[in-house]
Enzyme design. Structure first.
Site, PDB file in Angstrom:
ATOM      1  N   ASN A 117       0.850  -1.179   0.000  1.00 42.91           N
ATOM      2  CA  ASN A 117       0.000   0.000   0.000  1.00 42.91           C
ATOM      3  C   ASN A 117       0.894   1.240   0.000  1.00 42.91           C
ATOM      4  O   ASN A 117       1.691   1.410  -0.913  1.00 42.91           O
ATOM      5  CB  ASN A 117      -0.968  -0.025   1.196  1.00 42.91           C
ATOM      6  CG  ASN A 117      -2.147   0.892   1.003  1.00 42.91           C
ATOM      7  OD1 ASN A 117      -2.713   0.956  -0.083  1.00 42.91           O
ATOM      8  ND2 ASN A 117      -2.535   1.615   2.037  1.00 42.91           N
ATOM      9  N   GLU A 135      -9.638  -9.353   1.751  1.00 42.71           N
ATOM     10  CA  GLU A 135     -10.497 -10.518   1.581  1.00 42.71           C
ATOM     11  C   GLU A 135     -11.005 -10.561   0.138  1.00 42.71           C
ATOM     12  O   GLU A 135     -11.554  -9.584  -0.373  1.00 42.71           O
ATOM     13  CB  GLU A 135     -11.676 -10.450   2.555  1.00 42.71           C
ATOM     14  CG  GLU A 135     -12.224 -11.810   2.962  1.00 42.71           C
ATOM     15  CD  GLU A 135     -13.057 -12.463   1.881  1.00 42.71           C
ATOM     16  OE1 GLU A 135     -13.759 -11.730   1.160  1.00 42.71           O
ATOM     17  OE2 GLU A 135     -12.981 -13.696   1.746  1.00 42.71           O
ATOM     18  N   ASN A 168      -0.346   2.590   6.057  1.00 44.74           N
ATOM     19  CA  ASN A 168      -0.664   3.809   5.333  1.00 44.74           C
ATOM     20  C   ASN A 168       0.360   4.908   5.592  1.00 44.74           C
ATOM     21  O   ASN A 168       1.558   4.664   5.515  1.00 44.74           O
ATOM     22  CB  ASN A 168      -2.095   4.251   5.645  1.00 44.74           C
ATOM     23  CG  ASN A 168      -2.924   4.321   4.368  1.00 44.74           C
ATOM     24  OD1 ASN A 168      -2.482   4.858   3.368  1.00 44.74           O
ATOM     25  ND2 ASN A 168      -4.118   3.758   4.406  1.00 44.74           N
ATOM     26  N   ASP A 221      -5.356   8.163   6.448  1.00 49.64           N
ATOM     27  CA  ASP A 221      -4.760   7.612   5.228  1.00 49.64           C
ATOM     28  C   ASP A 221      -3.371   8.224   5.035  1.00 49.64           C
ATOM     29  O   ASP A 221      -2.578   8.275   5.963  1.00 49.64           O
ATOM     30  CB  ASP A 221      -5.697   7.873   4.050  1.00 49.64           C
ATOM     31  CG  ASP A 221      -5.576   6.838   2.948  1.00 49.64           C
ATOM     32  OD1 ASP A 221      -4.447   6.518   2.541  1.00 49.64           O
ATOM     33  OD2 ASP A 221      -6.623   6.349   2.463  1.00 49.64           O
TER      34      ASP A 221
END
Length: 329
Positions: A117, A135, A168, A221
Site C-alpha cells: 500500500n 479478503e 498507510n 490515510d
C-alpha cells in the site's frame, strides 16, 4: 482557514494514491492503484502521462512510484507484493506500458492476498513500504495480516512493524528523531522513536486518537509534514485533510474537500506551498458517485499559509543496482 483555494487539476482516477513531487521536472507523480497505472502530471504545461506497469508476478496493483536518485528515468515501484524498478522517460508516449526491469524483493509469500500500500523514503533515502491483506470476495481488509518494511540503500529488506491491518501514511520529524505512522484500522496517528543512522524504531505511542477526537467516521490515510513540523493527514471517508500538531496531539486546521474518500497528500509546486491531494472513486455507492463529481480527482490546495519540504528520493547504492539490471535496456 481563510483564503484557501482548491483547484481540481485532474479528474477520473479510480484509486489515487502515492503523490510525490519531482522538483527537477516540476511534475507530480501518483498512482491509480487498482488500474496498475503510474501518472506524471507537469504542472506548467498540463501534460499528463500515464504508464501502465505489467504484473511483476505477485499481483498487478501499483501503489508507489518514487524516483531513484542519480539514475535518470529510473523509479522504484511497488507492484502487488513486489518491490521493483522501472524505466520511464518523459520522451515516452503519453500512454505507455512497461515491464519491470527487475524485482528487488517479493514479500509475504505465505499471504497471497496481501499487497503493498503506501510508502515513502526516510531522510536517508531508505524506502519504507507496508502491506495489508484484502479478503477476496468482499474486498474488505483483514486485520493484522500486514507488515511495514524498510528497504535500505544496499537493497537489504527489514521487517519493522508486524500485525499491521492497513499500512498507510508515513512522515519523519524535522529533527529526524521521530517517525509518524498510520495503520488505518488502528484509527490513530502513531509515533515511534527513530534512529536516522540505523533506521531502527521503538517506543510506539499515539499522537492522535481518531475516536476520541471527533473523527468517528474518518480513517487516517496518507500523510506528510510541513516546515513547522505539523502533520497533514488525508481522511478517507472524511471528506477532508486535517493538520495536526504532534507536539500536543491536537487538530489545528481542517481543509474540506468536495469528495468523501481523500487518500493522500504531498507538498510541491515551485516553492512547496501547494498541497497536492489524491482521492478515490472506490468505496462510494452509486448514488454517492452521482452526487460527487469530483470523486477520484487530484486537487491542488493553495493559500494554506505554510510550506512543505522536498520529498526524499530513493538513494540506492547505484553499483548494486547496476548489478541487478541493465541500464541500457
Amino acid at each position: 482557514m481563510s483564503g484557501i483555494e482548491i483547484t481540481q487539476i485532474l479528474p477520473g482516477i479510480l484509486l489515487g494514491e502515492g503523490p510525490h513531487w519531482m522538483d527537477d521536472q516540476q511534475c507530480l507523480l501518483f498512482v491509480d492503484i487498482l488500474k496498475g497505472d503510474a501518472h506524471r502530471y507537469f504542472l506548467k504545461t498540463k501534460r499528463h502521462q500515464i504508464l501502465h506497469i505489467e504484473d511483476a508476478g505477485s499481483g498487478d496493483n501499483v501503489s508507489i512510484i518514487i524516483p531513484i536518485e542519480g539514475a535518470t528515468d529510473l523509479f522504484i515501484v511497488t507492484v502487488g507484493r513486489s518491490l521493483a524498478v522501472i524505466h520511464w522517460s518523459p520522451s515516452d508516449p503519453d500512454n505507455h506500458t512497461v515491464k519491470v526491469k527487475t524485482v528487488l524483493h517479493t514479500v509475504d509469500a505465505h499471504l497471497p492476498n496481501n499487497r503493498f500500500n503506501d510508502g515513502k523514503c526516510d531522510p536517508q533515502g531508505r524506502l519504507w513500504a507496508g502491506t495489508y491483506a484484502c479478503e477476496k470476495l468482499s474486498g474488505e481488509p483483514v486485520k493484522h495480516m500486514g507488515s511495514l518494511y524498510c528497504l535500505d540503500v544496499d537493497l537489504t529488506l527489514t521487517d519493522r512493524v508486524n500485525k499491521v491491518s492497513v499500512s498507510n501514511g508515513l512522515a519523519w520529524s524535522l529533527d529526524k528523531k521521530t517517525f509518524y505512522y498510520n495503520d488505518s484500522l488502528a484509527y490513530s496517528i502513531d509515533a515511534f522513536d527513530y534512529d536516522d543512522e540505523s533506521s531502527k524504531i521503538c517506543s510506539r505511542r499515539t499522537v492522535l486518537d481518531y475516536k476520541t477526537s471527533g473523527l468517528q467516521k474518518d480513517v487516517p490515510d496518507g500523510m506528510c509534514i510541513d516546515e513547522t513540523g505539523n502533520l497533514w493527514v488525508a481522511n478517507f471517508y472524511g471528506k477532508k485533510v486535517i493538520c495536526v500538531d504532534p507536539k500536543v496531539g491536537k487538530i489545528i486546521h481542517t481543509v474540506e474537500l468536495p469528495t468523501q474518500n481523500v487518500t493522500s497528500v504531498c507538498w510541491g509546486g515551485e516553492d512547496y506551498s501547494t498541497l497536492f491531494v489524491t482521492s478515490a472513486q472506490t468505496g462510494l455507492k452509486t448514488e454517492e458517485l452521482a452526487s460527487q463529481s469530483a470523486a477520484g480527482s487530484i486537487f491542488a490546495v493553495n493559500g494554506l499559509g505554510v510550506k512543505g519540504l522536498p520529498a526524499t528520493n530513493f538513494r540506492v547504492n547505484l553499483q548494486m543496482l547496476k548489478n541487478r539490471i541493465n541500464f541500457e535496456d
